[in-house]
Design a protein around this motif. Structure first.
Motif, PDB file in Angstrom:
ATOM      1  N   GLY A  57      26.892 -17.004  36.485  1.00 52.63           N
ATOM      2  CA  GLY A  57      26.494 -18.719  36.964  1.00 52.63           C
ATOM      3  C   GLY A  57      25.574 -18.359  35.284  1.00 52.63           C
ATOM      4  O   GLY A  57      25.169 -18.230  34.336  1.00 52.63           O
ATOM      5  N   GLY A  58      24.890 -20.255  35.894  1.00 55.81           N
ATOM      6  CA  GLY A  58      23.594 -20.181  34.370  1.00 55.81           C
ATOM      7  C   GLY A  58      23.106 -19.585  34.533  1.00 55.81           C
ATOM      8  O   GLY A  58      22.307 -18.899  33.461  1.00 55.81           O
ATOM      9  N   TYR A  59      22.113 -18.912  35.394  1.00 53.88           N
ATOM     10  CA  TYR A  59      21.224 -18.433  35.802  1.00 53.88           C
ATOM     11  C   TYR A  59      21.909 -16.672  35.021  1.00 53.88           C
ATOM     12  O   TYR A  59      20.830 -15.834  34.289  1.00 53.88           O
TER      13      TYR A  59
ATOM     14  N   PRO B  70      26.176 -18.665  44.408  1.00 51.05           N
ATOM     15  CA  PRO B  70      25.255 -19.278  45.140  1.00 51.05           C
ATOM     16  C   PRO B  70      24.848 -18.844  46.620  1.00 51.05           C
ATOM     17  O   PRO B  70      25.437 -18.101  47.058  1.00 51.05           O
ATOM     18  N   ASN B  71      23.594 -19.885  47.156  1.00 56.09           N
ATOM     19  CA  ASN B  71      22.787 -18.433  48.712  1.00 56.09           C
ATOM     20  C   ASN B  71      23.155 -18.250  49.834  1.00 56.09           C
ATOM     21  O   ASN B  71      23.421 -17.096  50.539  1.00 56.09           O
ATOM     22  N   HIS B  72      24.674 -18.884  49.848  1.00 56.49           N
ATOM     23  CA  HIS B  72      25.221 -17.937  50.777  1.00 56.49           C
ATOM     24  C   HIS B  72      26.202 -17.353  50.715  1.00 56.49           C
ATOM     25  O   HIS B  72      26.205 -16.489  51.893  1.00 56.49           O
TER      26      HIS B  72
ATOM     27  N   GLU C  70      18.381 -13.052  43.685  1.00 57.59           N
ATOM     28  CA  GLU C  70      17.980 -13.469  44.144  1.00 57.59           C
ATOM     29  C   GLU C  70      17.504 -14.929  45.413  1.00 57.59           C
ATOM     30  O   GLU C  70      17.654 -14.153  46.431  1.00 57.59           O
ATOM     31  N   LYS C  71      16.862 -15.510  45.043  1.00 52.90           N
ATOM     32  CA  LYS C  71      15.746 -16.075  45.329  1.00 52.90           C
ATOM     33  C   LYS C  71      17.101 -17.424  46.151  1.00 52.90           C
ATOM     34  O   LYS C  71      17.292 -18.267  44.962  1.00 52.90           O
ATOM     35  N   PRO C  72      16.775 -18.056  47.319  1.00 45.02           N
ATOM     36  CA  PRO C  72      16.577 -17.844  48.418  1.00 45.02           C
ATOM     37  C   PRO C  72      17.504 -16.208  48.462  1.00 45.02           C
ATOM     38  O   PRO C  72      18.125 -16.144  48.702  1.00 45.02           O
TER      39      PRO C  72
ATOM     40  N   TYR D 156      11.585 -12.634  43.174  1.00 45.44           N
ATOM     41  CA  TYR D 156      10.880 -14.014  42.777  1.00 45.44           C
ATOM     42  C   TYR D 156      10.081 -13.004  41.517  1.00 45.44           C
ATOM     43  O   TYR D 156       9.064 -12.609  41.689  1.00 45.44           O
ATOM     44  N   ARG D 157       9.911 -14.246  40.749  1.00 43.28           N
ATOM     45  CA  ARG D 157      10.204 -13.252  39.264  1.00 43.28           C
ATOM     46  C   ARG D 157       8.279 -13.960  38.990  1.00 43.28           C
ATOM     47  O   ARG D 157       7.974 -12.982  38.161  1.00 43.28           O
ATOM     48  N   MET D 158       7.872 -15.046  39.655  1.00 45.48           N
ATOM     49  CA  MET D 158       6.617 -15.332  39.154  1.00 45.48           C
ATOM     50  C   MET D 158       5.942 -13.729  39.939  1.00 45.48           C
ATOM     51  O   MET D 158       4.552 -13.884  39.197  1.00 45.48           O
TER      52      MET D 158
ATOM     53  N   ALA E 242      29.055 -29.518  42.352  1.00 47.85           N
ATOM     54  CA  ALA E 242      27.144 -28.130  42.420  1.00 47.85           C
ATOM     55  C   ALA E 242      27.194 -28.380  43.806  1.00 47.85           C
ATOM     56  O   ALA E 242      27.048 -28.908  44.764  1.00 47.85           O
ATOM     57  N   TRP E 243      26.993 -26.445  43.335  1.00 45.74           N
ATOM     58  CA  TRP E 243      27.366 -26.325  45.026  1.00 45.74           C
ATOM     59  C   TRP E 243      25.375 -27.012  45.741  1.00 45.74           C
ATOM     60  O   TRP E 243      25.457 -26.541  46.822  1.00 45.74           O
ATOM     61  N   ARG E 244      24.498 -26.981  45.105  1.00 46.85           N
ATOM     62  CA  ARG E 244      23.183 -27.283  45.004  1.00 46.85           C
ATOM     63  C   ARG E 244      23.578 -28.470  45.818  1.00 46.85           C
ATOM     64  O   ARG E 244      22.381 -28.820  46.210  1.00 46.85           O
ATOM     65  N   LEU E 245      24.311 -28.778  45.529  1.00 47.18           N
ATOM     66  CA  LEU E 245      24.529 -30.035  46.594  1.00 47.18           C
ATOM     67  C   LEU E 245      25.126 -30.076  47.776  1.00 47.18           C
ATOM     68  O   LEU E 245      25.784 -31.527  48.739  1.00 47.18           O
TER      69      LEU E 245
END
Ligand code: NAD
Length: 373
Positions: A46-48, A113-115, A134-136, A162-164, A204-207
């Motif tokens: 996907g996007g990332y 996606p997170n799930h 990936e996070k979370p 956690y890239r930061m 959008a899975w983020r919704l």
């Protein structure tokens, strides 16, 4: 001392010793790390994965993009054409477990996606592949703990994206948690968000609550992680308030979450995360001064200043250098057989906080204690 001890050595003994030391150096995990690249399979194109991770892999010294796992075969011609991934290293989610037989692939990077993170991590671990996730890290702490256990049982590494924590100014802030250059830490502010879905969104899975949607999972983890790494402590309790405004768009997920974390030593972190506001600030207030980063979780340009005039100039260059640094560090941990900088347990600690945030928000800001390990 060393010279004295060696004084009685014959020249032959000394040469033998040097040869042995040379051989040891040649075979040490560290020198192996100079020569080998970790074969990485991206799970979820996907996007990332497309915009940041695949380009970043091209900049790494210790990784190569070796495999692809996707549910969208239509994406493959472009990906395989661009990155030269052979057919034998391409999988669907259904036959992903066959990756166990593929020696080209050492690590699997989960970018779905997170799930799906837990299920994909368990497949990768059972296949004997190191897991970068990936996070979370997952939907809740129990899922995260299951992932840690699976990776431990199968003797593979588990690291959270956690890239930061690979970014030098952030690492400076982490060091200041123990150095305390301005005395006791009193208060923190960590705000992370972006304005999304101006024109609505259908799929959008983020919704979607079932797929780990909402601002807290997406951006709130940056606040929680920053509050933890800036204090070097675990929060003990939280109060949280769901301040969603666009209810027609955000059904069962949070658009904006405000939360207040209580740490030991009476330290408090005030945080806001949102899909309705652009937010990107970390501020640490201490007895004798302060330091701040804004942005503190951007893809690049992360920098800030301190009350004594110190300037934290952005490091690492433009995106996707941070992701390249992150993956090189994670690859070196595998090659040198040492613990990664951001182990799975780090993701679990954040998920314990998220569990308490959701419980508190459901109870209109009731104070909820955070489970400790
Ligand atoms: P995305 O929607 O752009 O991509 C998700 C991919 O998963 C798509 O290729 C999609 O086809 C696939 N997929 C498989 N099963 C799916 C399902 N049931 N529903 C929807 N998509 C499905 O998302 P993204 O922005 O790439 O995010 C993926 C993961 O990466 C998330 O966990 C996200 O939090 C994380 N992420 C991290 C960062 C970071 O800076 N560390 C940045 C962006 C995203």
């Amino acid at each position: 001392m060393t010279g004295d001890r060696n004084r009685g050595w014959t020249r032959r003994q000394a040469l033998q010793s040097m040869a042995l030391a040379g051989a040891a150096a040649a075979w040490s995990p560290r020198s192996l790390a100079q020569d080998r690249r970790i074969g990485v399979a991206l799970v979820g194109l996907g996007g990332y994965a497309k915009g940041l991770l695949a380009p970043a892999l091209q900049l790494t010294k210790h990784c190569r993009l070796a495999g692809l796992v996707t549910g969208s075969p239509d994406k493959l011609p472009e990906w395989q054409g661009k990155y030269g991934v052979p057919d034998r290293n391409v999988y669907s989610y259904e036959d992903f477990h066959r990756i166990a037989d593929n020696p080209d692939i050492d690590a699997v990077y989960i970018v779905t996606p997170n799930h799906l993170h837990k299920a994909h991590a368990l497949i990768a671990a059972a296949a004997g592949k190191h897991v970068w996730c990936e996070k979370p890290m997952a939907m809740d702490a129990a899922e995260g703990e299951a992932m840690v256990k699976a990776c431990r049982d199968h003797k593979v590494q588990l690291t959270v994206g956690y890239r930061m924590q690979h970014e030098p100014n952030t690492r400076r802030f982490m060091a200041m948690a123990t150095e305390r250059p301005f005395g006791r830490i009193i208060k923190l502010r960590a705000d992370a968000g972006w304005f999304g879905w101006r024109n609505g969104a259908d799929e959008a899975w983020r919704l979607d609550p079932a797929r780990g949607g909402g601002a807290m999972y997406d951006m709130g983890v940056y606040c929680v992680n920053a509050a933890r790494y800036s204090t070097g402590m675990e929060p003990v309790a939280v109060q949280a308030w769901d301040e969603t405004v666009r209810r027609e768009l955000f059904k069962g997920v949070d658009e904006t979450m405000r939360f207040r974390l209580e740490f030991p030593e009476d330290i408090v972190a005030e945080c806001v995360t949102s899909f309705g506001r652009n937010l990107n600030t970390l501020q640490v207030d201490c007895e004798r001064g302060w330091y701040t980063m804004s942005p503190f979780q951007g893809y690049d340009g992360n920098g800030g200043r301190a009350s004594d005039g110190t300037v934290f100039e952005p490091q690492l260059g433009e995106k996707p250098r941070m992701q390249a640094e992150q993956m090189d560090q994670d690859a070196l941990a595998i090659l040198e057989q040492r613990a990664p900088r951001v182990p799975g347990e780090e993701g679990v600690r954040d998920l314990r906080v998220l569990d308490a945030v959701f419980a508190s928000a459901k109870a209109d800001g009731k104070r909820v204690e955070i489970a400790q390990a």
